[in-house]
Design a protein around this motif. Structure first.
Motif, PDB file in Angstrom:
ATOM      1  N   HIS A   1     -43.893 -54.129   2.870  1.00  0.00           N
ATOM      2  CA  HIS A   1     -44.912 -53.152   2.493  1.00  0.00           C
ATOM      3  C   HIS A   1     -45.231 -52.187   3.635  1.00  0.00           C
ATOM      4  O   HIS A   1     -46.117 -51.342   3.494  1.00  0.00           O
ATOM      5  CB  HIS A   1     -46.185 -53.869   2.043  1.00  0.00           C
ATOM      6  CG  HIS A   1     -45.974 -54.798   0.883  1.00  0.00           C
ATOM      7  ND1 HIS A   1     -45.640 -54.355  -0.381  1.00  0.00           N
ATOM      8  CD2 HIS A   1     -45.996 -56.158   0.816  1.00  0.00           C
ATOM      9  CE1 HIS A   1     -45.486 -55.378  -1.189  1.00  0.00           C
ATOM     10  NE2 HIS A   1     -45.690 -56.486  -0.491  1.00  0.00           N
ATOM     11  N   THR A   2     -44.523 -52.334   4.771  1.00  0.00           N
ATOM     12  CA  THR A   2     -44.730 -51.431   5.899  1.00  0.00           C
ATOM     13  C   THR A   2     -43.451 -50.642   6.179  1.00  0.00           C
ATOM     14  O   THR A   2     -42.346 -51.110   5.896  1.00  0.00           O
ATOM     15  CB  THR A   2     -45.106 -52.225   7.166  1.00  0.00           C
ATOM     16  OG1 THR A   2     -44.025 -53.109   7.494  1.00  0.00           O
ATOM     17  CG2 THR A   2     -46.363 -53.028   6.953  1.00  0.00           C
ATOM     18  N   PRO A   3     -43.576 -49.438   6.746  1.00  0.00           N
ATOM     19  CA  PRO A   3     -42.389 -48.663   7.106  1.00  0.00           C
ATOM     20  C   PRO A   3     -41.570 -49.366   8.185  1.00  0.00           C
ATOM     21  O   PRO A   3     -42.125 -49.933   9.129  1.00  0.00           O
ATOM     22  CB  PRO A   3     -42.972 -47.340   7.630  1.00  0.00           C
ATOM     23  CG  PRO A   3     -44.344 -47.255   7.058  1.00  0.00           C
ATOM     24  CD  PRO A   3     -44.827 -48.672   6.983  1.00  0.00           C
ATOM     25  N   CYS A   4     -40.248 -49.334   8.046  1.00  0.00           N
ATOM     26  CA  CYS A   4     -39.357 -49.937   9.038  1.00  0.00           C
ATOM     27  C   CYS A   4     -37.994 -49.269   8.930  1.00  0.00           C
ATOM     28  O   CYS A   4     -37.315 -49.410   7.910  1.00  0.00           O
ATOM     29  CB  CYS A   4     -39.233 -51.443   8.812  1.00  0.00           C
ATOM     30  SG  CYS A   4     -37.975 -52.236   9.845  1.00  0.00           S
ATOM     31  N   ASN A   5     -37.597 -48.572   9.982  1.00  0.00           N
ATOM     32  CA  ASN A   5     -36.301 -47.888   9.972  1.00  0.00           C
ATOM     33  C   ASN A   5     -35.136 -48.861   9.921  1.00  0.00           C
ATOM     34  O   ASN A   5     -34.044 -48.509   9.452  1.00  0.00           O
ATOM     35  CB  ASN A   5     -36.173 -47.013  11.216  1.00  0.00           C
ATOM     36  CG  ASN A   5     -37.029 -45.769  11.140  1.00  0.00           C
ATOM     37  OD1 ASN A   5     -37.159 -45.167  10.078  1.00  0.00           O
ATOM     38  ND2 ASN A   5     -37.630 -45.381  12.262  1.00  0.00           N
ATOM     39  N   LYS A   6     -35.342 -50.062  10.404  1.00  0.00           N
ATOM     40  CA  LYS A   6     -34.270 -51.060  10.382  1.00  0.00           C
ATOM     41  C   LYS A   6     -34.025 -51.551   8.949  1.00  0.00           C
ATOM     42  O   LYS A   6     -32.897 -51.810   8.550  1.00  0.00           O
ATOM     43  CB  LYS A   6     -34.612 -52.229  11.309  1.00  0.00           C
ATOM     44  CG  LYS A   6     -33.579 -53.338  11.321  1.00  0.00           C
ATOM     45  CD  LYS A   6     -33.915 -54.406  12.338  1.00  0.00           C
ATOM     46  CE  LYS A   6     -33.496 -53.950  13.720  1.00  0.00           C
ATOM     47  NZ  LYS A   6     -32.013 -53.810  13.811  1.00  0.00           N
ATOM     48  N   ARG A   7     -35.103 -51.647   8.194  1.00  0.00           N
ATOM     49  CA  ARG A   7     -35.006 -52.104   6.812  1.00  0.00           C
ATOM     50  C   ARG A   7     -34.747 -50.946   5.848  1.00  0.00           C
ATOM     51  O   ARG A   7     -33.934 -51.051   4.930  1.00  0.00           O
ATOM     52  CB  ARG A   7     -36.301 -52.821   6.425  1.00  0.00           C
ATOM     53  CG  ARG A   7     -36.248 -53.568   5.108  1.00  0.00           C
ATOM     54  CD  ARG A   7     -37.583 -54.217   4.783  1.00  0.00           C
ATOM     55  NE  ARG A   7     -38.655 -53.237   4.639  1.00  0.00           N
ATOM     56  CZ  ARG A   7     -39.671 -53.084   5.470  1.00  0.00           C
ATOM     57  NH1 ARG A   7     -39.788 -53.888   6.508  1.00  0.00           N
ATOM     58  NH2 ARG A   7     -40.582 -52.158   5.286  1.00  0.00           N
ATOM     59  N   THR A   8     -35.463 -49.825   6.060  1.00  0.00           N
ATOM     60  CA  THR A   8     -35.333 -48.640   5.209  1.00  0.00           C
ATOM     61  C   THR A   8     -35.188 -47.420   6.102  1.00  0.00           C
ATOM     62  O   THR A   8     -36.188 -46.872   6.571  1.00  0.00           O
ATOM     63  CB  THR A   8     -36.557 -48.469   4.295  1.00  0.00           C
ATOM     64  OG1 THR A   8     -36.812 -49.695   3.594  1.00  0.00           O
ATOM     65  CG2 THR A   8     -36.330 -47.346   3.297  1.00  0.00           C
TER      66      THR A   8
ATOM     67  N   GLY B   1     -39.674 -44.790   9.164  1.00  0.00           N
ATOM     68  CA  GLY B   1     -40.542 -44.848  10.339  1.00  0.00           C
ATOM     69  C   GLY B   1     -40.536 -46.229  10.967  1.00  0.00           C
ATOM     70  O   GLY B   1     -40.023 -47.197  10.400  1.00  0.00           O
ATOM     71  N   CYS B   2     -41.125 -46.319  12.156  1.00  0.00           N
ATOM     72  CA  CYS B   2     -41.210 -47.591  12.884  1.00  0.00           C
ATOM     73  C   CYS B   2     -42.681 -47.945  13.054  1.00  0.00           C
ATOM     74  O   CYS B   2     -43.385 -47.313  13.844  1.00  0.00           O
ATOM     75  CB  CYS B   2     -40.523 -47.494  14.243  1.00  0.00           C
ATOM     76  SG  CYS B   2     -40.684 -48.999  15.252  1.00  0.00           S
ATOM     77  N   SER B   3     -43.131 -48.943  12.335  1.00  0.00           N
ATOM     78  CA  SER B   3     -44.540 -49.349  12.394  1.00  0.00           C
ATOM     79  C   SER B   3     -44.897 -50.006  13.715  1.00  0.00           C
ATOM     80  O   SER B   3     -46.063 -50.016  14.120  1.00  0.00           O
ATOM     81  CB  SER B   3     -44.850 -50.316  11.246  1.00  0.00           C
ATOM     82  OG  SER B   3     -44.682 -49.702   9.992  1.00  0.00           O
ATOM     83  N   ALA B   4     -43.918 -50.562  14.395  1.00  0.00           N
ATOM     84  CA  ALA B   4     -44.197 -51.320  15.618  1.00  0.00           C
ATOM     85  C   ALA B   4     -44.598 -50.422  16.783  1.00  0.00           C
ATOM     86  O   ALA B   4     -45.338 -50.857  17.664  1.00  0.00           O
ATOM     87  CB  ALA B   4     -42.977 -52.150  16.005  1.00  0.00           C
TER      88      ALA B   4
END
Length: 339
Positions: free
Chosen positions: A127-134, A138-141
């Motif tokens: 449910h959070t943005p993640c360039n590695k996954r999608t 974006g990168c939430s970290a």
């Protein structure tokens, strides 16, 4: 978890052929990571191809060059406790036993260890943005809670770290990965296997589509006399490293003939800087020189809001671990390094 089909492969050729039928077909061996990823809907599979029935990939074979070839389907536990590994490559044994739990090590395979994915909280939270996954989301970290994240080799697209302990030792030992695919067999230097995130953090390694890892080659020199693996973490077991260090030294008349130092928990791949190892050659094995080498290794290190402490921690860990490598008996529980 999505619905999926399941089948078994009985040879490397059959496994490669099956996975190339559909781009969403995936291999399963120990299943200690991919099943979690599927449960969290981080990844999906059309068909899981069980490769455990492939023969000849659960052994350790001696090579003419003095090294060994470790089968990709051999479990982490069997590898760590194998008499040849304990005798000739104790650094690898120690690193494996620092990872996961006994139950997971009994299931996890060597090939799968190389392919495990980051434990970044945001990667697992769909449910959070993640360039590695999608890619492109974006990168939430970067502006989130990033205490466990990278201080080296990161990019504006991803600051995740690679979690393996075993692979830190393999990086220090300059292992070679044996691979099979539609184009035949090939080898890849371990330093070239994993990737930094750059603009494509969703791509963890340099395997081609449908390729399978068949073995891991170790050179003849296992640094069995002077070695150490140090893992610094929030709790003493079943936790991933904040910083880990694998060190192998070859000494002659009190001077360093050869040095290997690799870091874990600090980057998207095991971090090794050969310039630092070259610096140590011919020098006295003392804390001052190890500290200077640590400065070379950590050049360009940059933290974020919650993980800046890892830079100082990494330097101290490098020095401490190198000193411990001078006397491997110092790694016994309760022993103190010769600082």
């Amino acid at each position: 978890m999505n619905n999926f089909s399941y089948t078994k492969a009985y040879s490397v050729d059959e496994a490669v052929s099956l996975t190339n039928v559909n781009e969403d077909n995936k291999f399963i061996a120990g299943g200690t990571n991919i099943i979690d990823l599927m449960k969290y809907f981080v990844t999906e599979a059309e068909t899981l191809i069980d490769i455990n029935k492939i023969e000849g990939k659960r052994d350790i074979v001696g090579l003419d060059n003095g090294g060994i070839l470790i089968g990709a389907l051999m479990t982490n536990a069997d590898t760590a406790y194998h008499p040849l590994i304990e005798e000739k490559y104790p650094l690898l044994s120690k690193a494996i036993l620092a990872g996961a739990s006994a139950q997971i090590r009994n299931m996890a395979t060597n090939g799968g260890n190389l392919l495990q994915r980051t434990r970044c909280y945001y990667f697992y939270d769909i449910h959070t943005p993640c360039n590695k996954r999608t890619p492109g989301s974006g990168c939430s970290a970067i502006k989130g809670y990033n205490r466990i994240h990278a201080i080296l080799g990161h990019s504006e697209n991803c600051i995740a770290v690679f979690p393996s302990d075993m692979c830190v030792a393999l990086a220090a030992l300059a292992a070679i990965v044996h691979i099979s695919g539609l184009d035949g067999d090939r080898t890849l230097a371990f330093s070239d296997f994993h990737r930094l995130p750059g603009d494509t953090p969703n791509i963890d390694n340099n395997l081609k589509k449908g390729e399978v890892i068949t073995g891991i080659e170790l050179p003849g020199n296992g640094f069995s006399k002077n070695y150490s693996y140090l893992k610094l973490r929030d709790r003493s077991s079943y936790a991933f490293a904040l910083v880990s260090v694998a060190t192998g030294l070859e000494l002659e008349d009190g001077l360093i003939k050869e040095a290997r130092i690799a870091l874990g928990g600090v980057s998207h791949k095991p971090w090794r800087v050969q310039e630092a190892e070259e610096f140590l050659k011919g020098k006295k094995a003392d804390a001052e020189n190890f500290a200077a080498a640590a400065d070379i290794i950590l050049q360009g290190a940059a933290g974020f809001e919650h993980n800046g402490f890892k830079i100082k921690l990494a330097k101290k860990a490098i020095v401490r671990n190198c000193m411990m490598a001078l006397d491997p008996s110092s790694q016994r529980p309760g022993a103190k390094p010769s600082l």
